[in-house]
Motif scaffolding. Structure first.
Motif, mmCIF file in Angstrom:
data_model
loop_
_atom_site.group_PDB
_atom_site.id
_atom_site.type_symbol
_atom_site.label_atom_id
_atom_site.label_comp_id
_atom_site.label_asym_id
_atom_site.label_seq_id
_atom_site.Cartn_x
_atom_site.Cartn_y
_atom_site.Cartn_z
ATOM 1 N N ASN A 140 0.825 -1.210 0.000
ATOM 2 C CA ASN A 140 0.000 0.000 0.000
ATOM 3 C C ASN A 140 0.856 1.256 0.000
ATOM 4 O O ASN A 140 0.557 2.237 -0.690
ATOM 5 N N LEU A 141 1.915 1.240 0.772
ATOM 6 C CA LEU A 141 2.798 2.398 0.817
ATOM 7 C C LEU A 141 3.543 2.567 -0.505
ATOM 8 O O LEU A 141 3.701 3.684 -1.003
ATOM 9 N N ALA A 142 3.998 1.467 -1.077
ATOM 10 C CA ALA A 142 4.749 1.535 -2.331
ATOM 11 C C ALA A 142 3.887 2.030 -3.484
ATOM 12 O O ALA A 142 4.418 2.547 -4.479
ATOM 13 N N THR A 172 8.836 0.452 8.560
ATOM 14 C CA THR A 172 9.668 0.223 9.736
ATOM 15 C C THR A 172 9.439 1.314 10.787
ATOM 16 O O THR A 172 9.360 1.033 11.995
ATOM 17 N N GLY A 173 9.316 2.561 10.321
ATOM 18 C CA GLY A 173 9.070 3.663 11.243
ATOM 19 C C GLY A 173 7.735 3.533 11.956
ATOM 20 O O GLY A 173 7.629 3.839 13.154
ATOM 21 N N PHE A 174 6.725 3.084 11.236
ATOM 22 C CA PHE A 174 5.402 2.922 11.848
ATOM 23 C C PHE A 174 5.443 1.837 12.918
ATOM 24 O O PHE A 174 4.892 2.001 14.016
ATOM 25 N N ASP A 226 10.280 1.761 -3.414
ATOM 26 C CA ASP A 226 10.179 0.612 -2.509
ATOM 27 C C ASP A 226 11.022 0.830 -1.256
ATOM 28 O O ASP A 226 10.626 0.442 -0.152
ATOM 29 N N ARG A 227 12.172 1.457 -1.446
ATOM 30 C CA ARG A 227 13.054 1.690 -0.300
ATOM 31 C C ARG A 227 12.407 2.634 0.702
ATOM 32 O O ARG A 227 12.439 2.387 1.910
ATOM 33 N N ARG A 228 11.808 3.705 0.208
ATOM 34 C CA ARG A 228 11.158 4.647 1.118
ATOM 35 C C ARG A 228 9.951 4.007 1.780
ATOM 36 O O ARG A 228 9.691 4.225 2.976
#
Length: 206
Positions: free
Chosen positions: A93-95, A110-112, A102-104
């Motif tokens: 979903n983020l990608a 990971t931050g979430f 993909d890296r971001r």
């Protein structure tokens, strides 16, 4: 023991926790059974924030700047993409967001996950209109088990945050423990410490 209305006394003369005289009455949103949590974030299949009187914990968490790498522009993209609960926060979903690599997306995920304790704290604060941005300071002051500490003793809010008010701590206590009494020993201890702290900051000495 039935709970007393604010300002009413029992047969023994004891008072229930009520609002401070300076605070105007206002409704406090109660979280229905099964309401928003990190495992789902919905009530009866609908997003919590879409129900009258039920706070959108996910939106408040994002807007408070507690999720590393997430700013106002990204929050708008989340809404447009249907990322509205913790369950929606997935790598795919983020990608799929505009101009997202993909890296971001992996860093955001990971931050979430790493901000999970802050989210748990916001779940406690949002229903009683305590600023979500305070979650970070509460986590630092109360340690790695801050949500549990607050659930067990809501008045720890006062010792952790000098700018918090007694009225806010009382609202949190009533939300978490509906039958709490005004003469609760935890409240008494917290008020003594809070008063002494205020006097010390104002330059008074005992």
């Amino acid at each position: 023991i039935r709970r007393l209305e604010p300002g009413r006394t029992s047969a023994t003369g004891r008072h229930a926790v009520g609002r401070s005289p300076a605070e105007p009455p206002r409704p406090v949103a109660k979280r229905p059974a099964g309401a928003v949590g990190r495992s789902g974030g919905s009530v009866g299949g609908r997003r919590a924030g879409s129900l009258p009187g039920v706070p959108d914990v996910f939106a408040e968490f994002c807007a408070a700047g507690l999720w590393p790498g997430v700013g106002p522009a990204l929050v708008k993209q989340f809404e447009a993409a249907g990322i509205r609960t913790p369950a929606d926060v997935t790598a795919p979903n983020l990608a799929a967001l505009p101009r997202m690599t993909d890296r971001r997306a992996s860093r955001l995920l990971t931050g979430f996950i790493g901000a999970g304790q802050l989210y748990d704290i916001v779940e406690l604060l949002a229903p009683v209109e305590i600023p979500a941005r305070w979650a970070s300071r509460l986590s630092e002051a109360l340690g790695g088990d801050a949500p549990t500490v607050l659930r067990e003793d809501p008045w720890r809010l006062l010792s952790a945050l000098p700018d918090a008010t007694v009225a806010q701590a009382d609202r949190l206590a009533r939300e978490l423990h509906p039958d709490v009494r005004r003469d609760d020993p935890r409240r008494g201890r917290a008020l003594v410490q809070w008063t002494l702290g205020r006097h010390a900051r104002d330059g008074h000495r005992s």
